[in-house]
Write an enzyme that holds these catalytic residues in place. Sequence first.
Site, PDB file in Angstrom:
ATOM      1  N   LYS A 174      11.083  86.940  40.151  1.00 55.74           N
ATOM      2  CA  LYS A 174      12.188  86.222  39.752  1.00 55.74           C
ATOM      3  C   LYS A 174      13.245  86.995  39.194  1.00 55.74           C
ATOM      4  O   LYS A 174      13.107  87.973  38.159  1.00 55.74           O
ATOM      5  CB  LYS A 174      11.799  85.070  39.067  1.00 55.74           C
ATOM      6  CG  LYS A 174      10.486  84.332  39.764  1.00 55.74           C
ATOM      7  CD  LYS A 174      10.177  83.193  38.873  1.00 55.74           C
ATOM      8  CE  LYS A 174       9.496  83.671  37.078  1.00 55.74           C
ATOM      9  NZ  LYS A 174       8.773  82.642  36.714  1.00 55.74           N
ATOM     10  N   THR A 210      17.905  75.277  31.552  1.00 53.69           N
ATOM     11  CA  THR A 210      17.108  76.284  32.048  1.00 53.69           C
ATOM     12  C   THR A 210      15.596  76.139  31.514  1.00 53.69           C
ATOM     13  O   THR A 210      14.762  77.013  31.869  1.00 53.69           O
ATOM     14  CB  THR A 210      17.775  77.473  31.660  1.00 53.69           C
ATOM     15  OG1 THR A 210      17.782  77.929  30.110  1.00 53.69           O
ATOM     16  CG2 THR A 210      19.091  77.942  32.551  1.00 53.69           C
ATOM     17  N   GLY A 212      12.089  75.449  31.365  1.00 53.48           N
ATOM     18  CA  GLY A 212      10.812  74.830  32.170  1.00 53.48           C
ATOM     19  C   GLY A 212      11.432  75.374  33.868  1.00 53.48           C
ATOM     20  O   GLY A 212      10.602  74.866  34.624  1.00 53.48           O
ATOM     21  N   THR A 213      12.319  76.442  34.080  1.00 51.06           N
ATOM     22  CA  THR A 213      12.547  76.708  35.233  1.00 51.06           C
ATOM     23  C   THR A 213      11.388  77.150  35.933  1.00 51.06           C
ATOM     24  O   THR A 213      10.821  77.307  37.084  1.00 51.06           O
ATOM     25  CB  THR A 213      13.659  77.642  35.300  1.00 51.06           C
ATOM     26  OG1 THR A 213      13.463  78.841  34.459  1.00 51.06           O
ATOM     27  CG2 THR A 213      14.840  76.883  35.136  1.00 51.06           C
ATOM     28  N   GLY A 214      10.710  78.227  35.351  1.00 48.98           N
ATOM     29  CA  GLY A 214       9.529  78.733  35.700  1.00 48.98           C
ATOM     30  C   GLY A 214       8.300  78.127  36.044  1.00 48.98           C
ATOM     31  O   GLY A 214       7.481  78.045  37.076  1.00 48.98           O
ATOM     32  N   CYS A 215       8.182  77.114  35.182  1.00 48.24           N
ATOM     33  CA  CYS A 215       7.097  76.192  35.061  1.00 48.24           C
ATOM     34  C   CYS A 215       7.111  75.276  36.330  1.00 48.24           C
ATOM     35  O   CYS A 215       6.069  75.022  37.319  1.00 48.24           O
ATOM     36  CB  CYS A 215       6.953  75.338  34.023  1.00 48.24           C
ATOM     37  SG  CYS A 215       6.662  75.908  32.562  1.00 48.24           S
TER      38      CYS A 215
END
Length: 396
Positions: A174, A210, A212-215
């Site tokens: 990412k 932003t 929690g974007t990865g979750c």
Amino acid sequence: MSIPRILIVAGSDSGGGAGIQADLKTVTMLGGHGLTAITAITAQNTLGVDGVHPIPTDMVLAQIDSVVSDIGVDAVKIGMIGSARTALAVAERLEQLPGVPVVLDPVMVASSGARLADAATIAAFERLMDRATLVTPNFPELEALAERPLPDVEPRAQAARALAAAHGCAVLVKGGHDDGPTVVDRLYPADRGGPPVVEWADPRIDTAATHGTGCTLSTAIASGLAGEWNLAEAVARARRFVRIAMLGAEPLGDGHGPMAQQGVRLDLNASRWSPMLNQVTVPATDLAASERFYRLLGLRQIVRSSRRYARFESDGGATFSIELEGIERPTVYFEVGDLDIAVRYLRQQGVTFTQEPVEQPWGWREARLVDPAGNPVCLYQAGEMRRFPPWRIADA
């Protein structure tokens, strides 16, 4: 197809922006059923993490065993793992679920900068990667997994390919932590003989939402893999979900705020074909008068394009448009997950199209046909461009 069942192995976020809370919102909005095995309880908000309480490994396993034995599982997403012992135990348990796709988000640091994994836990990710279908590190996480600095694209590509070869899993690197106006994500295949790297590039969204974007991304990918999407399609769809959730977020808290997963569903079909009624466009003779009329009805105006076109949004995300030129009858718009598949199927049933699939300058891809009564129908894909075109009204 029955409802996709997604097992989420992750920590709880008391602020509701990341972790289990973001994961469940994402699965729900994508039409799945979320099962959970909570690995840690955190006290946190948009400003930072105030405390972490790991859940005992035996209790994490008990949660997994309980839901799998009764409800079953179609895909697994792993986020914050809590401890090295839990990581190793979960990896062993996942061996009992052959054929079930596993998406591993190697959570190490929160958006606020707080560390969420120690050195032993990071080392234990090796076992989880052996079982994973996909690993989704950002740049700092990739450096931690590779155990060396990775200053630019080529060493990051080498590290990703090395992880993929060593563990037999695909790696999605990412690009959100990189600088510049464009965010680039790169998907490396699980083996050197697999398909070439897939790359996505989109403008960076200027927002504080932003957290929690990865979750959210990893859970959306798992939701796609539990259904009918291949890996590249699931990633592309999940990226659109994240971007729309960021664009639709309202300010909450004084730091890295949560996204708006709850506002995404009508912008992103859950299946390849099943169409959703998302928009009706009607002709207008006096644009200003029509704008006022539909605002009085309670619709929220979100687009004004010169003096010929306006778009409104209703509760739930469906849109309604008025157009001054080029339209004689109301047109119904159905959003589909895969336009090519929809068109191919309808052609096989003898349906004739008045317009073949075409890329429109406003960012939509659409095909047109008419129903038996002669009413215009449009099938389209638009992603974030449906609700968030460049000419969207700024204060809508």
